[in-house]
Write a protein that holds these residues in place. Sequence first.
Motif, mmCIF file in Angstrom:
data_model
loop_
_atom_site.group_PDB
_atom_site.id
_atom_site.type_symbol
_atom_site.label_atom_id
_atom_site.label_comp_id
_atom_site.label_asym_id
_atom_site.label_seq_id
_atom_site.Cartn_x
_atom_site.Cartn_y
_atom_site.Cartn_z
ATOM 1 N N ARG A 179 0.813 -1.216 0.000
ATOM 2 C CA ARG A 179 0.000 0.000 0.000
ATOM 3 C C ARG A 179 0.848 1.268 0.000
ATOM 4 O O ARG A 179 0.340 2.357 -0.270
ATOM 5 N N THR A 180 2.125 1.150 0.331
ATOM 6 C CA THR A 180 2.988 2.323 0.433
ATOM 7 C C THR A 180 4.035 2.392 -0.669
ATOM 8 O O THR A 180 4.874 3.294 -0.665
ATOM 9 N N CYS A 181 4.024 1.425 -1.578
ATOM 10 C CA CYS A 181 5.068 1.353 -2.610
ATOM 11 C C CYS A 181 4.564 1.913 -3.934
ATOM 12 O O CYS A 181 3.640 1.363 -4.541
ATOM 13 N N PHE A 182 5.201 3.003 -4.368
ATOM 14 C CA PHE A 182 4.860 3.644 -5.631
ATOM 15 C C PHE A 182 6.132 3.847 -6.447
ATOM 16 O O PHE A 182 7.255 3.731 -5.937
ATOM 17 N N GLU A 183 5.950 4.138 -7.698
ATOM 18 C CA GLU A 183 7.071 4.161 -8.646
ATOM 19 C C GLU A 183 8.248 5.020 -8.209
ATOM 20 O O GLU A 183 9.400 4.596 -8.372
ATOM 21 N N PRO A 184 8.049 6.227 -7.645
ATOM 22 C CA PRO A 184 9.218 7.037 -7.280
ATOM 23 C C PRO A 184 10.182 6.354 -6.316
ATOM 24 O O PRO A 184 11.395 6.524 -6.426
#
Length: 236
Positions: free
Chosen positions: A183-188
Amino acid sequence: MKRPMIGAHTGSGISPDNTLASFMEGIRSGADIVEVDVHAAMDGTAVLLHDESPYLLTCTFEQLNRPDMRRRIDPAYEEHEIATLEQILQVSDRLGTKLNIDLKSAASIEPAVKLIRQYGARERVHITGYSETLTARFPDIPVMINTPVEVDPRQLEQYDKFAQRICEAAKREGYAGLNMNYRTCFEPIAETAHEYGLTVWVYTVNELSQMERFIRMGVDAITTRKPELLLSLLAP
Protein backbone atom coordinates in the motif's frame (compact mmCIF):
# COMPACT_ATOMS: atom_id res chain seq x y z
CA MET A 1 10.85 -5.97 -18.47
CA LYS A 2 12.72 -7.31 -15.44
CA ARG A 3 11.27 -10.42 -13.83
CA PRO A 4 10.77 -10.02 -10.07
CA MET A 5 11.50 -12.90 -7.75
CA ILE A 6 8.41 -14.62 -6.38
CA GLY A 7 8.22 -14.84 -2.61
CA ALA A 8 5.84 -17.41 -1.12
CA HIS A 9 4.30 -15.94 2.00
CA THR A 10 4.37 -18.35 4.91
CA GLY A 11 1.21 -20.36 4.60
CA SER A 12 0.74 -19.90 0.88
CA GLY A 13 -0.86 -23.35 0.62
CA ILE A 14 -3.47 -25.24 2.62
CA SER A 15 -1.31 -26.10 5.63
CA PRO A 16 -1.24 -23.83 8.70
CA ASP A 17 1.20 -20.92 8.56
CA ASN A 18 4.73 -21.46 9.82
CA THR A 19 4.69 -25.23 9.80
CA LEU A 20 7.15 -27.47 8.03
CA ALA A 21 4.27 -28.57 5.80
CA SER A 22 3.52 -24.97 4.75
CA PHE A 23 7.20 -24.38 4.04
CA MET A 24 7.30 -27.39 1.73
CA GLU A 25 4.15 -26.10 -0.03
CA GLY A 26 5.97 -22.82 -0.62
CA ILE A 27 8.86 -24.67 -2.21
CA ARG A 28 6.56 -26.80 -4.38
CA SER A 29 4.71 -23.68 -5.59
CA GLY A 30 7.71 -22.76 -7.73
CA ALA A 31 8.51 -19.60 -5.76
CA ASP A 32 12.04 -18.25 -5.75
CA ILE A 33 11.90 -17.30 -2.06
CA VAL A 34 9.98 -18.76 0.87
CA GLU A 35 9.18 -16.56 3.87
CA VAL A 36 9.12 -17.79 7.46
CA ASP A 37 8.37 -15.93 10.72
CA VAL A 38 10.79 -16.51 13.59
CA HIS A 39 10.64 -16.09 17.37
CA ALA A 40 12.94 -17.53 20.05
CA ALA A 41 11.96 -19.95 22.80
CA MET A 42 13.24 -19.51 26.36
CA ASP A 43 16.26 -21.73 25.63
CA GLY A 44 17.21 -19.67 22.57
CA THR A 45 15.87 -22.08 19.96
CA ALA A 46 14.69 -20.18 16.89
CA VAL A 47 11.14 -21.37 16.19
CA LEU A 48 8.59 -20.64 13.48
CA LEU A 49 5.75 -18.56 14.94
CA HIS A 50 4.13 -15.33 13.80
CA ASP A 51 2.53 -14.05 16.99
CA GLU A 52 4.12 -13.19 20.31
CA SER A 53 3.27 -15.67 23.05
CA PRO A 54 3.97 -15.53 26.80
CA TYR A 55 4.97 -19.20 26.56
CA LEU A 56 8.08 -18.17 24.61
CA LEU A 57 9.39 -16.57 27.81
CA THR A 58 8.74 -19.58 30.03
CA CYS A 59 9.16 -22.67 27.84
CA THR A 60 12.02 -24.38 26.09
CA PHE A 61 11.49 -25.63 22.55
CA GLU A 62 10.94 -29.15 23.87
CA GLN A 63 8.22 -27.86 26.19
CA LEU A 64 6.62 -25.73 23.46
CA ASN A 65 6.46 -28.71 21.17
CA ARG A 66 4.42 -30.89 23.53
CA PRO A 67 0.94 -31.52 22.08
CA ASP A 68 -0.89 -29.84 24.97
CA MET A 69 1.29 -26.73 24.74
CA ARG A 70 0.96 -26.57 20.96
CA ARG A 71 -2.82 -26.50 21.33
CA ARG A 72 -2.56 -23.61 23.80
CA ILE A 73 -0.43 -21.61 21.40
CA ASP A 74 -2.76 -22.18 18.47
CA PRO A 75 -5.24 -24.97 17.63
CA ALA A 76 -3.63 -25.12 14.17
CA TYR A 77 -0.59 -26.76 15.77
CA GLU A 78 -2.56 -29.69 17.18
CA GLU A 79 -1.56 -31.83 14.21
CA HIS A 80 1.67 -30.01 13.34
CA GLU A 81 4.81 -29.86 15.45
CA ILE A 82 6.45 -26.51 16.06
CA ALA A 83 9.08 -26.12 13.34
CA THR A 84 12.55 -24.73 14.01
CA LEU A 85 14.60 -22.42 11.85
CA GLU A 86 17.32 -25.06 11.86
CA GLN A 87 14.94 -27.52 10.17
CA ILE A 88 14.13 -24.91 7.53
CA LEU A 89 17.80 -24.20 6.90
CA GLN A 90 18.56 -27.92 6.62
CA VAL A 91 15.85 -28.41 4.00
CA SER A 92 16.71 -25.24 2.10
CA ASP A 93 20.39 -26.15 2.17
CA ARG A 94 19.66 -29.36 0.27
CA LEU A 95 17.39 -27.63 -2.24
CA GLY A 96 19.15 -24.28 -2.56
CA THR A 97 15.95 -22.42 -1.64
CA LYS A 98 16.20 -18.70 -0.92
CA LEU A 99 14.70 -17.58 2.38
CA ASN A 100 13.05 -14.46 3.71
CA ILE A 101 13.53 -14.78 7.47
CA ASP A 102 11.06 -12.41 9.11
CA LEU A 103 12.35 -11.88 12.65
CA LYS A 104 9.59 -11.07 15.10
CA SER A 105 11.59 -10.11 18.19
CA ALA A 106 14.97 -8.92 19.42
CA ALA A 107 15.45 -12.30 21.12
CA SER A 108 15.33 -14.06 17.74
CA ILE A 109 18.23 -12.12 16.21
CA GLU A 110 21.27 -13.91 17.61
CA PRO A 111 19.86 -17.47 17.32
CA ALA A 112 18.90 -16.78 13.68
CA VAL A 113 22.26 -15.24 12.76
CA LYS A 114 24.13 -18.12 14.42
CA LEU A 115 22.20 -20.64 12.32
CA ILE A 116 22.60 -18.66 9.09
CA ARG A 117 26.36 -18.67 9.59
CA GLN A 118 26.42 -22.32 10.70
CA TYR A 119 24.70 -23.42 7.48
CA GLY A 120 26.65 -21.05 5.24
CA ALA A 121 23.37 -19.49 4.12
CA ARG A 122 24.43 -15.84 3.73
CA GLU A 123 24.11 -15.98 -0.05
CA ARG A 124 20.51 -17.24 -0.04
CA VAL A 125 19.01 -15.50 2.99
CA HIS A 126 17.59 -12.04 3.58
CA ILE A 127 16.36 -10.90 6.97
CA THR A 128 13.25 -8.75 7.28
CA GLY A 129 11.11 -7.81 10.27
CA TYR A 130 12.92 -6.90 13.48
CA SER A 131 16.14 -5.54 12.04
CA GLU A 132 17.22 -2.78 14.44
CA THR A 133 21.01 -2.87 15.11
CA LEU A 134 21.42 -5.84 12.77
CA THR A 135 23.44 -4.20 10.01
CA ALA A 136 25.92 -2.74 12.49
CA ARG A 137 26.29 -5.93 14.53
CA PHE A 138 26.26 -8.43 11.65
CA PRO A 139 27.36 -6.65 8.46
CA ASP A 140 27.85 -9.99 6.67
CA ILE A 141 24.12 -10.81 6.77
CA PRO A 142 21.84 -9.25 4.10
CA VAL A 143 19.06 -7.28 5.80
CA MET A 144 16.08 -5.43 4.33
CA ILE A 145 14.84 -2.29 6.08
CA ASN A 146 11.14 -2.37 6.88
CA THR A 147 9.59 0.86 5.71
CA PRO A 148 6.49 2.31 7.46
CA VAL A 149 3.39 0.15 6.97
CA GLU A 150 1.38 3.33 6.56
CA VAL A 151 2.33 6.59 4.92
CA ASP A 152 0.87 9.83 6.22
CA PRO A 153 -1.26 11.56 3.56
CA ARG A 154 1.00 14.59 3.91
CA GLN A 155 3.95 12.37 2.98
CA LEU A 156 2.09 11.11 -0.08
CA GLU A 157 1.87 14.72 -1.24
CA GLN A 158 5.65 14.83 -0.97
CA TYR A 159 6.34 11.22 -1.84
CA ASP A 160 9.58 11.99 -3.68
CA LYS A 161 11.04 13.42 -0.46
CA PHE A 162 9.75 10.45 1.52
CA ALA A 163 11.41 8.08 -0.98
CA GLN A 164 14.67 10.00 -0.85
CA ARG A 165 14.75 10.00 2.94
CA ILE A 166 14.04 6.26 3.25
CA CYS A 167 16.61 5.31 0.63
CA GLU A 168 19.29 7.56 2.09
CA ALA A 169 18.76 6.00 5.52
CA ALA A 170 18.83 2.45 4.12
CA LYS A 171 22.04 3.06 2.20
CA ARG A 172 23.72 4.87 5.10
CA GLU A 173 22.87 2.10 7.56
CA GLY A 174 24.03 -0.75 5.32
CA TYR A 175 20.72 -2.34 4.34
CA ALA A 176 20.46 -4.42 1.17
CA GLY A 177 17.10 -2.94 0.23
CA LEU A 178 13.57 -1.96 1.21
CA ASN A 179 10.85 -4.33 2.42
CA MET A 180 7.57 -2.50 1.78
CA ASN A 181 3.89 -2.96 2.42
CA TYR A 182 2.31 -2.86 -1.03
CA ARG A 183 0.00 0.00 0.00
CA THR A 184 2.99 2.32 0.43
CA CYS A 185 5.07 1.35 -2.61
CA PHE A 186 4.86 3.64 -5.63
CA GLU A 187 7.07 4.16 -8.65
CA PRO A 188 9.22 7.04 -7.28
CA ILE A 189 10.55 4.93 -4.42
CA ALA A 190 11.41 2.00 -6.70
CA GLU A 191 13.29 4.34 -9.02
CA THR A 192 15.12 6.04 -6.15
CA ALA A 193 16.03 2.76 -4.46
CA HIS A 194 17.53 1.39 -7.66
CA GLU A 195 19.55 4.58 -8.10
CA TYR A 196 21.01 3.92 -4.65
CA GLY A 197 21.76 0.29 -5.51
CA LEU A 198 19.00 -0.99 -3.22
CA THR A 199 16.48 -3.69 -4.00
CA VAL A 200 12.73 -3.33 -3.45
CA TRP A 201 10.56 -6.13 -2.07
CA VAL A 202 6.79 -5.69 -1.62
CA TYR A 203 4.36 -7.70 0.53
CA THR A 204 1.71 -9.20 0.69
CA VAL A 205 0.37 -8.89 -2.86
CA ASN A 206 -2.56 -11.21 -3.63
CA GLU A 207 -4.60 -9.32 -6.23
CA LEU A 208 -3.89 -9.78 -9.93
CA SER A 209 -4.06 -6.06 -10.73
CA GLN A 210 -1.56 -5.25 -7.99
CA MET A 211 0.80 -7.98 -9.18
CA GLU A 212 0.68 -6.49 -12.67
CA ARG A 213 1.37 -3.02 -11.30
CA PHE A 214 4.46 -4.09 -9.40
CA ILE A 215 5.78 -6.10 -12.33
CA ARG A 216 5.52 -2.96 -14.49
CA MET A 217 7.16 -0.95 -11.73
CA GLY A 218 10.21 -3.19 -11.80
CA VAL A 219 10.35 -4.22 -8.14
CA ASP A 220 12.82 -6.96 -7.31
CA ALA A 221 10.60 -9.34 -5.34
CA ILE A 222 6.88 -9.76 -4.70
CA THR A 223 5.71 -11.73 -1.67
CA THR A 224 2.29 -13.31 -2.06
CA ARG A 225 -0.03 -15.98 -0.71
CA LYS A 226 -0.76 -16.86 -4.34
CA PRO A 227 2.63 -17.72 -5.84
CA GLU A 228 1.10 -19.88 -8.57
CA LEU A 229 -0.96 -16.92 -9.83
CA LEU A 230 2.09 -14.67 -9.91
CA LEU A 231 4.10 -17.40 -11.60
CA SER A 232 1.45 -17.67 -14.34
CA LEU A 233 1.74 -13.92 -14.97
CA LEU A 234 5.48 -14.20 -15.38
CA ALA A 235 5.44 -17.28 -17.60
CA PRO A 236 6.94 -16.61 -21.07
